[in-house]
Design a protein around this motif. Structure first.
Motif, PDB file in Angstrom:
ATOM      1  N   GLN A  32      -9.477   6.900  -1.474  1.00  0.00           N
ATOM      2  CA  GLN A  32     -10.663   6.060  -1.603  1.00  0.00           C
ATOM      3  C   GLN A  32     -11.807   6.823  -2.258  1.00  0.00           C
ATOM      4  O   GLN A  32     -12.483   6.319  -3.173  1.00  0.00           O
ATOM      5  CB  GLN A  32     -11.095   5.552  -0.235  1.00  0.00           C
ATOM      6  N   ASP A  44       1.396   6.472  10.041  1.00  0.00           N
ATOM      7  CA  ASP A  44       0.012   6.008   9.895  1.00  0.00           C
ATOM      8  C   ASP A  44      -0.990   7.138  10.113  1.00  0.00           C
ATOM      9  O   ASP A  44      -2.017   7.213   9.436  1.00  0.00           O
ATOM     10  CB  ASP A  44      -0.265   4.869  10.876  1.00  0.00           C
ATOM     11  N   CYS A  45      -0.681   8.015  11.054  1.00  0.00           N
ATOM     12  CA  CYS A  45      -1.569   9.147  11.338  1.00  0.00           C
ATOM     13  C   CYS A  45      -1.617  10.102  10.144  1.00  0.00           C
ATOM     14  O   CYS A  45      -2.694  10.570   9.751  1.00  0.00           O
ATOM     15  CB  CYS A  45      -1.084   9.879  12.593  1.00  0.00           C
ATOM     16  N   TYR A  92       3.779   5.247  14.070  1.00  0.00           N
ATOM     17  CA  TYR A  92       2.469   5.787  14.431  1.00  0.00           C
ATOM     18  C   TYR A  92       2.224   7.138  13.743  1.00  0.00           C
ATOM     19  O   TYR A  92       1.101   7.456  13.355  1.00  0.00           O
ATOM     20  CB  TYR A  92       2.329   5.922  15.953  1.00  0.00           C
ATOM     21  N   GLU A 145       0.806  -1.218   0.000  1.00  0.00           N
ATOM     22  CA  GLU A 145       0.000   0.000   0.000  1.00  0.00           C
ATOM     23  C   GLU A 145       0.841   1.270   0.000  1.00  0.00           C
ATOM     24  O   GLU A 145       0.340   2.360  -0.310  1.00  0.00           O
ATOM     25  CB  GLU A 145      -0.931   0.020   1.215  1.00  0.00           C
ATOM     26  N   TRP A 146       2.139   1.143   0.327  1.00  0.00           N
ATOM     27  CA  TRP A 146       3.025   2.303   0.350  1.00  0.00           C
ATOM     28  C   TRP A 146       3.784   2.473  -0.963  1.00  0.00           C
ATOM     29  O   TRP A 146       4.521   3.447  -1.129  1.00  0.00           O
ATOM     30  CB  TRP A 146       4.020   2.182   1.507  1.00  0.00           C
ATOM     31  N   ALA A 149      -0.938   9.313   7.093  1.00  0.00           N
ATOM     32  CA  ALA A 149      -1.473   8.605   5.918  1.00  0.00           C
ATOM     33  C   ALA A 149      -2.993   8.475   5.950  1.00  0.00           C
ATOM     34  O   ALA A 149      -3.626   8.346   4.897  1.00  0.00           O
ATOM     35  CB  ALA A 149      -0.840   7.218   5.819  1.00  0.00           C
ATOM     36  N   LYS A 150      -3.575   8.509   7.129  1.00  0.00           N
ATOM     37  CA  LYS A 150      -5.009   8.244   7.266  1.00  0.00           C
ATOM     38  C   LYS A 150      -5.884   9.153   6.395  1.00  0.00           C
ATOM     39  O   LYS A 150      -6.720   8.668   5.629  1.00  0.00           O
ATOM     40  CB  LYS A 150      -5.423   8.339   8.735  1.00  0.00           C
ATOM     41  N   PRO A 151      -5.730  10.486   6.460  1.00  0.00           N
ATOM     42  CA  PRO A 151      -6.564  11.339   5.597  1.00  0.00           C
ATOM     43  C   PRO A 151      -6.250  11.171   4.111  1.00  0.00           C
ATOM     44  O   PRO A 151      -7.136  11.310   3.265  1.00  0.00           O
ATOM     45  CB  PRO A 151      -6.238  12.759   6.079  1.00  0.00           C
ATOM     46  N   LEU A 160      -5.318   8.334   2.633  1.00  0.00           N
ATOM     47  CA  LEU A 160      -5.982   7.100   2.212  1.00  0.00           C
ATOM     48  C   LEU A 160      -7.484   7.329   2.021  1.00  0.00           C
ATOM     49  O   LEU A 160      -8.103   6.770   1.102  1.00  0.00           O
ATOM     50  CB  LEU A 160      -5.739   5.996   3.233  1.00  0.00           C
ATOM     51  N   LYS A 161      -8.064   8.171   2.871  1.00  0.00           N
ATOM     52  CA  LYS A 161      -9.490   8.478   2.745  1.00  0.00           C
ATOM     53  C   LYS A 161      -9.764   9.241   1.447  1.00  0.00           C
ATOM     54  O   LYS A 161     -10.714   8.936   0.720  1.00  0.00           O
ATOM     55  CB  LYS A 161      -9.955   9.298   3.944  1.00  0.00           C
TER      56      LYS A 161
END
Length: 479
Positions: free
Chosen positions: A349, A338-339, A335, A290-291, A341-343, A345-346
């Motif tokens: 999508q 990932d934090c 961490y 995914e990266w 990356a979260k927005p 990834l949204k």
């Protein structure tokens, strides 16, 4: 200029620009290479120097490139334009040619963001002067505000074909016809994708407006076209095609063709990255997590090269690759990666909601192309479709064996223009799948360079020295 960097990014499209900017902003030493003389890639070509008129005509998606360019310039990433990358090694070594001099540099990580290219489809007459890719014409419009002269026919399939038609209509270019190979009645296979596509309302509304503008223009628009041919002796003078049992014929000074886009995968195949076959869209792409990490620890892929998803998705993929590379350098902990990356990834999508419908609607169908025996398949070596069929009929089953016997794919482009169709033809003649036919082997140099440039490169104790760069490599491509 240094010979070693934390990260080398190849390409300055949306993925390359965002990846470079992100890493440089975090304090890493980044070098960005691109063979064009200005940043932007194909989608944002010449955006920094575009006229106000061009910025308006190309739309807000094109203008977005100004923000990416400004961020890149402020980031502190080092940039080299007119740099043609001709070799990449999995350990992080990169060779490029610039201004007649070849250099070898190294990095802890390499992000390859070479984007996509128009799918080459050999139709009768496609080597005639006057036959061009619709994407190439779009690039000339961005680069120099040029438009086709005389009468034009557009043919092929895909949203970019219709987008270019709408742009030419707006410019007042005389269009004789739009000939789509897309079926007139869509396949029922698109139905499961409709509900999710509705979530991408903005994209769908844009497409509907584009089709409405084409209809209002009065330009003849045909669907379900087959047996497309460019006519002429020394240049294009006309276009023929079949549609609904009738023969269509148009006088034309230029034929613009477009059959969708496919990943530019040559660097990945040179490296020996594991490649995967996308059956519905009929193209190869490098397998990544995914990266964007490939099967080699130091090599990342970003953007449309990992699967064609559009400029915005490419931008997000560039950000994700940069976050993982920064994590690997120890700049940010897991961490935080990932934090951050979260927005992203949204957003990725949400941007992808219409994509399955678009892919299904414009899914390429090789059965709609005749691939006539007399048609030139390999432009570099002047190999015809019939030459390839004759070899396959004698029992040859592998693409590289066909290449050895016919020289198809052995020219300077190393199969960029003939490789996709070669796979289709060999698979069809054998009655098997494209993966079963294999992939053409890619070797350095990726782009033609004078041997004197290689000879002038310094011999180093580590890595591959100039004398060994062109030795035959073992087959490394995974399927």
């Amino acid at each position: 200029m240094s010979n070693h960097y934390d990260t080398i990014v190849i390409g300055t499209g949306p993925a390359g620009l965002t990846a470079s900017s992100n890493l440089a902003e975090m304090g890493l030493k980044v070098l960005t290479l691109d063979e064009q003389n200005r940043i932007g890639g194909q989608i944002y070509r010449n955006v920094e120097n575009a006229s106000v008129t061009n910025l308006v005509k190309m739309g807000e998606e094109y203008r977005r490139g100004l923000d990416l360019a400004e961020r890149f310039k402020k980031s502190g990433a080092e940039y080299l334009g007119n740099a043609s990358v001709w070799n990449v090694e999995r350990e992080g070594r990169v060779c490029y040619s610039r201004n007649g001099v070849s250099e070898r540099i190294t990095a802890n990580y390499v992000i390859v963001a070479t984007g996509a290219m128009e799918r080459p489809v050999p139709i009768p007459g496609w080597t005639l002067p006057g036959v061009m890719g619709a994407g190439a014409v779009n690039g000339l419009a961005k680069e120099a505000d040029l438009s086709p002269s005389g009468t034009v026919v557009l043919a092929g399939s895909g949203p970019l074909l219709l987008l270019e038609a709408a742009l030419l209509i707006e410019k007042g270019v005389k269009i004789a016809a739009i000939l789509e190979t897309t079926p007139k009645i869509p396949s029922p296979a698109i139905l499961p994708h409709v509900p999710k596509a509705v979530l991408g309302t903005k994209f769908l509304l844009k497409g509907m407006k584009m089709l409405l503008d084409i209809r209002k223009s009065g330009v003849p628009h045909y669907k379900g076209v087959t047996n497309l041919k460019a006519l002429g002796e020394t240049r294009v003078t006309g276009v023929e095609a079949d549609c609904a049992g009738k023969k269509l014929s148009f006088n034309s000074d230029m034929l613009l063709v477009h059959f969708g886009v496919i990943p530019d995968s040559h660097i990945y195949r040179l490296l020996g990255c594991h490649m995967e076959w996308e059956e519905n869209q009929r193209y190869w792409y490098p397998s990544t997590d995914e990266w964007g990490r490939t099967n080699f620890e130091q090599i990342f892929a970003a953007g449309d090269a990992t699967g064609v998803s559009g400029a915005l998705a490419a931008e997000y993929k560039g950000e994700l690759a940069a976050l993982e590379v920064a994590h690997c350098h120890g700049i940010i902990p897991q961490y935080e990666r990932d934090c951050l990356a979260k927005p992203i990834l949204k957003e990725l999508q949400q941007d992808g909601y219409p994509r399955p419908l678009i892919d299904a609607f414009f899914a390429p169908d090789p059965k709609r192309f005749s691939f006539e025996d007399t048609t030139v398949l390999c432009r570099c070596e002047n190999v015809t479709v019939g030459d390839v069929r004759n070899v396959v009929s004698e029992g040859v089953t592998d693409l590289n064996e066909v290449k050895t016997i016919t020289r198809c794919g052995m020219g300077p482009c190393q199969g960029r223009m003939c490789g996709p169709a070669l796979g289709e033809i060999v698979a069809a003649e054998r009655g098997s799948s494209i993966p079963a036919a294999g992939l053409l082997t890619i070797r350095p140099p990726l782009k033609p360079i004078p041997l004197e440039e290689v000879a002038a490169m310094p011999i180093e104790s580590g890595g591959v020295d100039p004398a060994n760069l062109f030795k035959n490599q073992s087959k490394k491509v995974g399927h």
